[in-house]
Design a protein around this motif. Structure first.
Motif, PDB file in Angstrom:
ATOM      1  N   SER A   1       5.365 -11.443  -1.159  1.00  0.00           N
ATOM      2  CA  SER A   1       4.743 -12.045  -2.344  1.00  0.00           C
ATOM      3  C   SER A   1       3.780 -11.036  -2.971  1.00  0.00           C
ATOM      4  CB  SER A   1       3.988 -13.315  -1.949  1.00  0.00           C
ATOM      5  OG  SER A   1       2.898 -12.982  -1.105  1.00  0.00           O
ATOM      6  N   SER A   2       3.053 -11.472  -3.994  1.00  0.00           N
ATOM      7  CA  SER A   2       2.156 -10.564  -4.718  1.00  0.00           C
ATOM      8  C   SER A   2       1.027 -10.040  -3.834  1.00  0.00           C
ATOM      9  CB  SER A   2       1.569 -11.263  -5.949  1.00  0.00           C
ATOM     10  OG  SER A   2       0.876 -12.431  -5.574  1.00  0.00           O
TER      11      SER A   2
ATOM     12  N   VAL B   1       1.237  -6.380  -2.651  1.00  0.00           N
ATOM     13  CA  VAL B   1       0.798  -5.275  -3.500  1.00  0.00           C
ATOM     14  C   VAL B   1      -0.604  -4.843  -3.085  1.00  0.00           C
ATOM     15  CG1 VAL B   1       0.271  -4.543  -5.855  1.00  0.00           C
ATOM     16  CG2 VAL B   1       2.253  -6.003  -5.417  1.00  0.00           C
TER      17      VAL B   1
ATOM     18  N   SER C   1       9.275  -6.572 -10.159  1.00  0.00           N
ATOM     19  CA  SER C   1       7.990  -6.862 -10.793  1.00  0.00           C
ATOM     20  C   SER C   1       6.830  -6.384  -9.921  1.00  0.00           C
ATOM     21  CB  SER C   1       7.854  -8.359 -11.073  1.00  0.00           C
ATOM     22  OG  SER C   1       7.904  -9.098  -9.856  1.00  0.00           O
ATOM     23  N   LEU C   2       6.936  -6.592  -8.606  1.00  0.00           N
ATOM     24  CA  LEU C   2       5.872  -6.161  -7.706  1.00  0.00           C
ATOM     25  C   LEU C   2       5.821  -4.635  -7.619  1.00  0.00           C
ATOM     26  CD1 LEU C   2       6.162  -8.738  -4.772  1.00  0.00           C
ATOM     27  CD2 LEU C   2       4.746  -8.848  -6.822  1.00  0.00           C
TER      28      LEU C   2
ATOM     29  N   GLU D   1       4.170  -3.296 -10.695  1.00  0.00           N
ATOM     30  CA  GLU D   1       2.725  -3.530 -10.640  1.00  0.00           C
ATOM     31  C   GLU D   1       2.045  -2.498  -9.741  1.00  0.00           C
ATOM     32  OE1 GLU D   1      -0.532  -6.930  -9.287  1.00  0.00           O
ATOM     33  OE2 GLU D   1       1.590  -7.471  -9.507  1.00  0.00           O
TER      34      GLU D   1
ATOM     35  N   MET E   1       0.313  -8.659 -14.783  1.00  0.00           N
ATOM     36  CA  MET E   1      -0.251  -7.937 -13.638  1.00  0.00           C
ATOM     37  C   MET E   1      -1.768  -8.112 -13.585  1.00  0.00           C
ATOM     38  SD  MET E   1       1.753  -4.302 -13.804  1.00  0.00           S
ATOM     39  CE  MET E   1       3.543  -4.170 -13.733  1.00  0.00           C
TER      40      MET E   1
ATOM     41  N   ARG F   1      -2.726 -11.480 -12.253  1.00  0.00           N
ATOM     42  CA  ARG F   1      -2.586 -11.556 -10.791  1.00  0.00           C
ATOM     43  C   ARG F   1      -3.690 -10.776 -10.098  1.00  0.00           C
ATOM     44  NH1 ARG F   1       3.075 -11.069 -11.719  1.00  0.00           N
ATOM     45  NH2 ARG F   1       3.040  -8.854 -11.172  1.00  0.00           N
ATOM     46  N   ARG F   2      -3.990  -9.607 -10.645  1.00  0.00           N
ATOM     47  CA  ARG F   2      -5.026  -8.768 -10.035  1.00  0.00           C
ATOM     48  C   ARG F   2      -6.379  -9.469 -10.048  1.00  0.00           C
ATOM     49  NH1 ARG F   2      -5.432  -2.485 -11.372  1.00  0.00           N
ATOM     50  NH2 ARG F   2      -6.967  -1.846  -9.827  1.00  0.00           N
TER      51      ARG F   2
END
Length: 456
Positions: free
Chosen positions: A197-198, A201, A231-232, A235, A315, A318-319
């Motif tokens: 998952s995110s 990252v 996508s990850l 990012e 991004m 999410r960050r």
């Protein structure tokens, strides 16, 4: 699956202080997929070896295939696989759980030693390896031996298996060593046992601090570590591109000074604070590196991140973990999709605007439109602009002559060119301008980053 760490640093038993694991005791830990044991096959003044042994449960090790999905319905597969025997992401997870303090480089008893490169040898007797291990480890300063394991010793004609007996030798900080292995084990295996998952990252960026941004195979590393999720991967690579090339040798593993990217963000925030700005635009915000600094500072009561790329804005969201911020914090920040070369009324009326490493991504014929949109139409009281100083590029050993620092740069200005542009924009739109350097100053070529502060 087994990982051993050996040092000949004297006294070698200081390895126990760095790992925070006593050489005289066997310690066991329950981890995802099985039980991890730490013990010392040898512990003398001249040579000490620590071993991390993961006793994996084949059923627990097979992992789910996605969020909310249950066990593999092919029940035989949980018993007929290599997961309990070959080093993989399972061992990396155990390493992160059991040696967490050592990974961070913390040592209450030997802090000086934790910051010092020492002679180390790591061995992983059975590692599933897709590709050449040297491609990933040698750029980090390791001497690599990857002996192929035959498919069947009784039938050499069948050739090698996909497994290697890996030995790494080098002199570096133990924390750097463990972070290399933590990232590259699942990369070489190229088959994570859990859903990615995110959050992965963040793990990659954290474990790759100080080495991944300049690694020649960072694209492959990010893609494999993030299970080929586009996508990850995008990012992660975008965030890694925030880090400038390092003038130090990649082989040098001594503790490093604060990165240029961090110095740049700090310089921009300082200028905004000195200007008394509270309502701030981050124009061309990308994945939100500066936004993260701004939202932590309560002086900035309204923050807008603007970018032409919706992917970059996602991004940034999410960050910043916008979906998890308290309502009061969330109300301070907005993300807008817009092109800076067009006039946008939503950007008017702010105290300050930042163009941090943005102008060099704009085609030169479009720069007058950008200036008109930002300085003429939005017209904040203060504008802070940073951009690379091309003269400094000769100080980056890994940067070929004539090559720009980023593949998307349309140009890079020297100090005279940047000064001329600043003076023209200031005169045209009614600002005064001062110029500053960011980073260590070289008497011949100046600083790596140049900054201009425009005031109405």
């Amino acid at each position: 699956m087994l990982l051993t760490i050996t040092t000949t640093h004297r006294p070698a038993t200081d390895l126990g202080y760095l790992l925070v694991k006593h050489p005289g005791r066997l310690q066991s830990f329950e981890v995802s997929g099985g039980t991890a044991h730490v013990f010392y096959p040898e512990a003398g003044e001249d040579r000490c070896t620590a071993a991390l042994l993961l006793d994996a449960d084949p059923a627990a090790a097979r992992g789910a295939k996605g969020p909310g999905k249950g066990p593999d319905t092919f029940t035989l597969r949980q018993h007929v696989n290599d997961r309990p025997y070959a080093a993989s992401s399972l061992l990396a997870v155990a390493l992160g759980r059991v040696l967490r303090t050592a990974l961070r480089g913390d040592s209450r008893d030997r802090p000086e030693l934790a910051a010092t490169p020492i002679p180390l040898e790591l061995r992983i007797p059975a590692l599933r390896c897709k590709g050449d291990a040297a491609t990933f480890f040698e750029p980090l300063g390791w001497t690599v031996e990857a002996a192929p394991i035959p498919l069947d010793a009784a039938h050499p004609e069948w050739g090698p298996s996909r497994y290697v007996d890996l030995t790494l030798r080098g002199t570096m900080r133990l924390a750097d060593t463990l972070n290399h292995v933590y990232v590259l084990l699942p990369v070489l295996d190229d088959a994570k046992h859990y859903w990615v998952s995110s959050d992965e990252v963040e793990k990659l960026i954290r474990a790759g601090t100080g080495w991944l941004a300049e690694h020649p195979a960072k694209g492959v590393i990010a893609r494999r570590y993030l299970a080929h999720r586009t996508s990850l991967t995008n990012e992660a690579l975008s965030r890694l591109s925030d880090v400038e090339p390092d003038a130090d040798s990649v082989i040098e593993r001594a503790p490093r000074p604060e990165s240029l990217a961090a110095l740049r963000r700090a310089a921009v925030v300082r200028q905004l604070a000195e200007a008394g700005a509270s309502r701030v635009l981050d124009l061309g915000c990308g994945p939100g590196a500066l936004l993260g600094e701004l939202i932590r500072d309560r002086r900035f009561t309204e923050i807008v991140g603007a970018d032409v790329s919706t992917v970059s804005l996602e991004m940034a969201a999410r960050r910043l973990r916008l979906d998890r911020l308290p309502d009061r914090q969330r109300a301070r920040i907005r993300l807008l999709q817009t092109a800076l070369t067009y006039r946008d009324d939503r950007l008017r009326g702010y105290d300050a605007a930042v163009l941090m490493e943005v102008v060099e991504h704009v085609d030169p014929p479009r720069l007058p439109a950008l200036a008109a949109g930002v300085f003429g139409h939005a017209a904040p009281r203060t504008v802070v602009v940073t951009t690379p100083n091309v003269e400094y590029n000769v100080r980056y050993p890994g940067l070929e002559h004539g090559r720009m620092r980023h593949h998307d740069h349309r140009f890079e200005w020297d100090r005279a060119q940047f000064g001329a542009w600043c003076d023209d924009v200031a005169a045209r739109y009614g600002y005064t301008v001062t110029r500053h350097g960011i980073g260590e100053e070289d008497l011949e070529v100046g600083t790596s980053t140049q900054m201009a502060v425009f005031k109405k």
